[in-house]
Scaffold this active site. Structure first.
Site, short mmCIF file in Angstrom:
data_model
loop_
_atom_site.label_atom_id
_atom_site.label_comp_id
_atom_site.label_asym_id
_atom_site.label_seq_id
_atom_site.Cartn_x
_atom_site.Cartn_y
_atom_site.Cartn_z
N LYS A 237 47.57 84.43 -17.27
CA LYS A 237 48.08 83.09 -16.90
C LYS A 237 47.02 82.03 -17.19
O LYS A 237 47.24 80.85 -16.99
CB LYS A 237 48.42 83.04 -15.42
CG LYS A 237 49.56 83.95 -15.00
CD LYS A 237 49.80 83.82 -13.51
CE LYS A 237 50.62 84.95 -12.95
NZ LYS A 237 52.03 84.89 -13.28
N HIS B 291 54.11 85.16 -3.33
CA HIS B 291 54.58 86.05 -4.39
C HIS B 291 54.60 87.47 -3.80
O HIS B 291 53.74 87.80 -2.97
CB HIS B 291 53.57 85.96 -5.54
CG HIS B 291 53.97 86.65 -6.80
ND1 HIS B 291 53.90 88.01 -6.95
CD2 HIS B 291 54.42 86.17 -7.98
CE1 HIS B 291 54.29 88.33 -8.17
NE2 HIS B 291 54.62 87.23 -8.82
N CYS C 130 59.75 86.53 -8.08
CA CYS C 130 58.99 87.44 -7.20
C CYS C 130 58.67 86.78 -5.86
O CYS C 130 57.59 87.02 -5.29
CB CYS C 130 57.71 87.94 -7.86
SG CYS C 130 58.01 88.88 -9.35
N ASP D 291 45.14 84.10 -3.14
CA ASP D 291 45.82 84.35 -4.41
C ASP D 291 45.69 83.08 -5.25
O ASP D 291 46.39 82.09 -5.00
CB ASP D 291 47.29 84.70 -4.12
CG ASP D 291 48.09 84.88 -5.41
OD1 ASP D 291 47.57 84.57 -6.49
OD2 ASP D 291 49.25 85.32 -5.30
N GLN E 174 47.81 80.75 -9.56
CA GLN E 174 48.42 79.52 -10.08
C GLN E 174 47.51 78.32 -9.91
O GLN E 174 47.93 77.19 -10.17
CB GLN E 174 49.78 79.27 -9.37
CG GLN E 174 50.80 80.36 -9.57
CD GLN E 174 51.32 80.45 -11.00
OE1 GLN E 174 51.10 79.56 -11.83
NE2 GLN E 174 52.04 81.51 -11.31
N1 PMP Z 1 50.57 85.71 -7.39
C1 PMP Z 1 51.15 84.66 -7.96
C2 PMP Z 1 51.20 83.34 -7.22
C3 PMP Z 1 51.73 84.78 -9.23
O1 PMP Z 1 52.32 83.73 -9.78
C4 PMP Z 1 51.66 86.03 -9.88
C5 PMP Z 1 52.29 86.23 -11.24
N2 PMP Z 1 53.61 85.76 -11.33
C6 PMP Z 1 51.02 87.08 -9.25
C7 PMP Z 1 50.48 86.90 -8.01
C8 PMP Z 1 50.90 88.44 -9.89
O2 PMP Z 1 50.04 88.40 -10.98
P1 PMP Z 1 49.93 89.64 -11.98
O3 PMP Z 1 51.34 90.02 -12.31
O4 PMP Z 1 49.21 89.08 -13.15
O5 PMP Z 1 49.20 90.71 -11.29
#
Ligand code: PMP
Length: 459
Positions: free
Chosen positions: A263, A151, A415, A237, A240
């Site tokens: 999430k 991401h 993203c 990270d 997920q």
């Molecule tokens: N890493 C991953 C794998 C994500 O799916 C996301 C959210 N789409 C993020 C980072 C970013 O998280 P946040 O927008 O809550 O900071």
């Protein structure tokens, strides 16, 4: 890996139909309709999950009964607010198997990653003293390793750190199956020569536990062990993974990890950064100001111990307390049962590949991780987030037709532009599930998707 018995999980237990009905009843938003009375089928939980009533009630209760600034003030409300805030830290620590003092509240996963990257830079500048500089220093000739599947939140901060310090950014490639291609991890000879992606120059290895595009689970313990062997820091990270499977950060052996409440059935505006205690102690702060200090003179400041050292300013108290309630809610459901339920959903979602013209980007089946994946042995090898393209139809049009049927999916690059580029596509549609998703909803989604190409005359 097999594609059978994936719902069995480590405990052999998924939700009973009655339990699933009860879970759904906990989420008020799932009861609403959209687009002229159509029942809502929410398949966008990887972007943000819905919230159970207990999370909403906990936040309201905080504002109605306990609201006060925490960690200051000697009055009763301040005490109760501080207690609720710190109790939430325990609840979240219990969800991911860490000590309570190893959880730092952040506004989200993105901010947690930026905190670590900028903290490393501050240490390099000498802001944490000689020991921190020794532990974290990064500069020309050093390497930061990420993956092609990240991401942007776990890529751009590392690009920035590399640009600011002169370090080199490298990445683990992604194979055609959407999984990390680890052939080059330790070098062709299994040694740690220059060609190896993890070598003596590697200072940081930052990677996702689970891809938000492909749903693939990375072999965390293996990558963490390779990083540890060369003294590199690991940053996981876990956005997920934490909402969808048992996660024990100590057992996985990572140094830092981030995840987001929104999430994980919790509120927006709060997330958590895990750091091994000794690393949080050594890492210099990034955001400075009130609430994170010990002694301040006009010339200089000493900082509070972690985690408060990283929580400058007025904290997101109600959100943290709501996050604590979400963590308890998930633990009461049982993360092994959650993983088993969602493995069944993943298998059902993946059947969209049977529809002519539909191509799944990522692992085509869901299997069970073997012994080599300890401590994750017995857990599913992918989650129920399935990205796909439909021949001849743009992802945004796919999303619109599904939306007309009351079905919410995500469209775009999620993203993760480099990963999409890797597959030669600009955008995908993504259907993603959570604890409250049913097989019936997934079947309804498949039926609607089956009609999409005909709708656009693409057959
Ligand atoms: N890493 C991953 C794998 C994500 O799916 C996301 C959210 N789409 C993020 C980072 C970013 O998280 P946040 O927008 O809550 O900071």
């Amino acid at each position: 890996m097999t594609t059978t018995d994936v719902g069995a999980g480590r405990t052999g237990r998924t939700f009973t139909p009655a339990e699933l009905v009860a879970v759904r009843a906990d989420f008020p938003l799932l009861g609403r309709t959209v687009r002229d009375g159509k029942r809502l089928i929410y398949l966008d939980s990887a972007a943000t999950s819905q919230k159970p009533q207990v999370v909403l009630d906990t936040e309201v209760d905080f504002y109605e009964q306990r609201n006060a600034a925490v960690h200051r003030g000697a009055h009763a409300l301040a005490e109760e607010a501080t207690e609720a805030f710190e109790h939430a830290r325990q609840q979240v620590a219990a969800l991911v198997g860490t000590d309570v003092g190893e959880i730092v509240w952040t506004p989200g996963a993105t901010m947690g990653i930026n905190l670590v990257a900028t903290g490393i830079q501050n240490a390099t500048l000498g802001r944490g003293g000689p020991a921190a500089a020794e532990r974290f220093r990064i500069g020309p000739g050093d390497e930061i390793l990420v993956t092609e599947a990240e991401h942007h939140s776990n890529l751009v901060p590392w690009q920035e750190l590399a640009a600011r310090t002169g370090a080199t950014l490298r990445w683990i490639p992604v194979g055609d199956d959407g999984r990390l291609d680890l052939a080059g991890l330790e070098g062709a000879d299994g040694g740690r020569g220059d060609a190896a992606l993890i070598n003596e120059r590697t200072k940081v290895v930052a990677f996702a536990h689970v891809s938000n595009v492909t749903g693939a689970v990375a072999p965390v313990a293996r990558i963490a062990a390779a990083a540890r062997a060369v003294g590199a820091l690991t940053v996981l990270d876990a956005c997920q993974s934490v909402p969808h499977r048992p996660v024990d950060l100590h057992a996985l052996g990572v140094d830092f990890a981030v995840f987001s409440a929104h999430k994980t059935l919790g509120p927006t505006g709060v997330g958590a950064l895990y750091g091994r205690r000794e690393l949080l102690e050594a890492l210099p702060p990034v955001t400075t100001g009130g609430s994170m200090v010990e002694v301040v003179t006009m010339e200089a400041t000493t900082f509070a111990p972690p985690p408060l050292k990283f929580e400058a300013g007025t904290q997101m108290v109600a959100q943290a307390v709501g996050f604590g309630a979400a963590a308890d809610y998930l633990r009461e459901l049982g993360m092994e049962a959650v993983a088993a339920h969602e493995a069944e959903l993943a298998a059902e979602l993946l059947r969209i590949a049977e529809i002519p013209g539909v191509r799944v980007i990522g692992p085509a089946s869901v299997g069970t991780l073997g012994e080599e994946a300890a401590p994750e042995a017995g857990l599913p090898d992918r989650v129920a987030a399935v990205s796909f393209v439909v021949d001849g139809v743009h992802a945004h049009d796919v999303g619109q037709v599904l939306d007309d049927a009351g079905i919410a999916v995500r469209v775009g690059h999620h993203c993760a532009q480099p990963l999409h580029r890797r597959f030669g596509i600009a955008a995908t549609a993504r259907a993603s599930a959570s604890v409250y998703t049913t097989l019936d909803e997934v079947k309804a989604f498949r039926e609607a998707l089956a009609g999409v190409r005909a709708f656009f005359g693409a057959e």
